[in-house]
Design an enzyme around this catalytic site. Structure first.
Site, PDB file in Angstrom:
ATOM      1  N   LYS A   9       0.826  -1.204   0.000  1.00 11.12           N
ATOM      2  CA  LYS A   9       0.000   0.000   0.000  1.00 11.12           C
ATOM      3  C   LYS A   9       0.868   1.266   0.000  1.00 11.12           C
ATOM      4  O   LYS A   9       2.084   1.194   0.209  1.00 11.12           O
ATOM      5  CB  LYS A   9      -0.925  -0.023   1.217  1.00 11.12           C
ATOM      6  CG  LYS A   9      -1.957  -1.152   1.164  1.00 11.12           C
ATOM      7  CD  LYS A   9      -2.831  -1.114   2.406  1.00 11.12           C
ATOM      8  CE  LYS A   9      -3.893  -2.186   2.392  1.00 11.12           C
ATOM      9  NZ  LYS A   9      -4.739  -2.096   3.602  1.00 11.12           N
ATOM     10  N   ARG A  85      -1.057 -14.786   4.267  1.00 14.07           N
ATOM     11  CA  ARG A  85      -1.891 -14.177   5.313  1.00 14.07           C
ATOM     12  C   ARG A  85      -1.198 -14.268   6.672  1.00 14.07           C
ATOM     13  O   ARG A  85      -1.201 -13.318   7.446  1.00 14.07           O
ATOM     14  CB  ARG A  85      -3.264 -14.862   5.385  1.00 14.07           C
ATOM     15  CG  ARG A  85      -4.109 -14.758   4.135  1.00 14.07           C
ATOM     16  CD  ARG A  85      -4.645 -13.397   3.857  1.00 14.07           C
ATOM     17  NE  ARG A  85      -5.533 -12.919   4.902  1.00 14.07           N
ATOM     18  CZ  ARG A  85      -6.078 -11.719   4.906  1.00 14.07           C
ATOM     19  NH1 ARG A  85      -5.836 -10.875   3.926  1.00 14.07           N
ATOM     20  NH2 ARG A  85      -6.870 -11.344   5.876  1.00 14.07           N
ATOM     21  N   THR A  91      -4.969  -7.582  10.620  1.00 12.26           N
ATOM     22  CA  THR A  91      -5.264  -6.330   9.920  1.00 12.26           C
ATOM     23  C   THR A  91      -4.791  -5.116  10.709  1.00 12.26           C
ATOM     24  O   THR A  91      -4.234  -4.178  10.145  1.00 12.26           O
ATOM     25  CB  THR A  91      -6.781  -6.231   9.644  1.00 12.26           C
ATOM     26  OG1 THR A  91      -7.176  -7.362   8.874  1.00 12.26           O
ATOM     27  CG2 THR A  91      -7.121  -4.965   8.886  1.00 12.26           C
ATOM     28  N   ARG A 102       2.884  -6.650   9.146  1.00 14.18           N
ATOM     29  CA  ARG A 102       2.143  -5.568   9.810  1.00 14.18           C
ATOM     30  C   ARG A 102       2.640  -5.322  11.226  1.00 14.18           C
ATOM     31  O   ARG A 102       2.672  -4.181  11.688  1.00 14.18           O
ATOM     32  CB  ARG A 102       0.652  -5.876   9.801  1.00 14.18           C
ATOM     33  CG  ARG A 102       0.049  -5.768   8.400  1.00 14.18           C
ATOM     34  CD  ARG A 102      -1.382  -6.215   8.402  1.00 14.18           C
ATOM     35  NE  ARG A 102      -2.027  -6.028   7.112  1.00 14.18           N
ATOM     36  CZ  ARG A 102      -3.021  -6.783   6.674  1.00 14.18           C
ATOM     37  NH1 ARG A 102      -3.495  -7.770   7.420  1.00 14.18           N
ATOM     38  NH2 ARG A 102      -3.562  -6.551   5.495  1.00 14.18           N
ATOM     39  N   ASN A 112      -1.793  -0.073   7.087  1.00  6.45           N
ATOM     40  CA  ASN A 112      -1.253  -1.341   7.572  1.00  6.45           C
ATOM     41  C   ASN A 112      -0.319  -2.000   6.560  1.00  6.45           C
ATOM     42  O   ASN A 112      -0.054  -3.184   6.634  1.00  6.45           O
ATOM     43  CB  ASN A 112      -2.365  -2.282   8.027  1.00  6.45           C
ATOM     44  CG  ASN A 112      -3.327  -2.648   6.920  1.00  6.45           C
ATOM     45  OD1 ASN A 112      -3.124  -2.314   5.750  1.00  6.45           O
ATOM     46  ND2 ASN A 112      -4.386  -3.353   7.274  1.00  6.45           N
ATOM     47  N   HIS A 115      -1.917  -5.486   1.550  1.00  7.50           N
ATOM     48  CA  HIS A 115      -3.176  -6.203   1.359  1.00  7.50           C
ATOM     49  C   HIS A 115      -2.808  -7.550   0.773  1.00  7.50           C
ATOM     50  O   HIS A 115      -1.930  -7.645  -0.079  1.00  7.50           O
ATOM     51  CB  HIS A 115      -4.099  -5.476   0.374  1.00  7.50           C
ATOM     52  CG  HIS A 115      -5.207  -6.349  -0.129  1.00  7.50           C
ATOM     53  ND1 HIS A 115      -6.387  -6.513   0.560  1.00  7.50           N
ATOM     54  CD2 HIS A 115      -5.285  -7.159  -1.225  1.00  7.50           C
ATOM     55  CE1 HIS A 115      -7.154  -7.367  -0.109  1.00  7.50           C
ATOM     56  NE2 HIS A 115      -6.504  -7.769  -1.195  1.00  7.50           N
TER      57      HIS A 115
END
Length: 142
Positions: A9, A85, A91, A102, A112, A115
């Site tokens: 991001k 993941r 998240t 993260r 964060n 994605h």
């Protein structure tokens, strides 16, 4: 082989973390088969985050994801979605374990850093938003 999408991001790109994040995924044994940098526009953001369209944070999410460049990558491997993941962490970075992307690099629940697709089915859809099949490269990783 399962495929999954990773987005670095704007906060991750702006802080120069793209290489580190991509490297972490490769160290999981996942093979990167697609990579591009882009400025996401509101149309693409709306398509990508369509499942969240009715959520109260949707507008802020679109504003954030379109605020700067992103890096999109496709990874392939056994249990790619689950591995990625787990490596990304929760998240909310405040709830993520140290050693996760993260937990180590995230700023807050909005910024964060990454994605990742949450299922193999969603990965197929998400990948198709960012890459054509001809842009994904099959090769033997050694």
């Amino acid at each position: 082989m399962e495929r999954t999408l990773l987005l670095v991001k704007p906060d991750g790109v702006n802080r120069g973390l793209s290489g580190e994040i991509l490297g972490r995924m490769e160290k999981l044994g996942l093979k990167m088969i697609g990579l591009r940098m882009l400025q996401m526009d509101a149309v693409l953001a709306d398509k990508h985050y369509a499942p969240h369209r009715e959520r109260p944070f949707f507008k802020d999410l679109v504003t954030y994801i379109t605020s700067g460049p992103i890096v999109a990558a496709v990874f392939e491997g056994e249990n790619a979605v689950e591995k990625m993941r787990k490596a990304m962490g929760a998240t909310d970075p405040a709830k993520s374990e140290k050693g996760t992307v993260r937990g180590d690099l995230g700023i807050n629940i909005e910024q964060n850093t990454v994605h990742g697709s949450d299922s193999a089915e969603n990965a197929k859809h998400e990948i198709s938003l960012f890459f054509s099949e001809s842009e994904l490269v099959n090769y033997d990783r050694r």
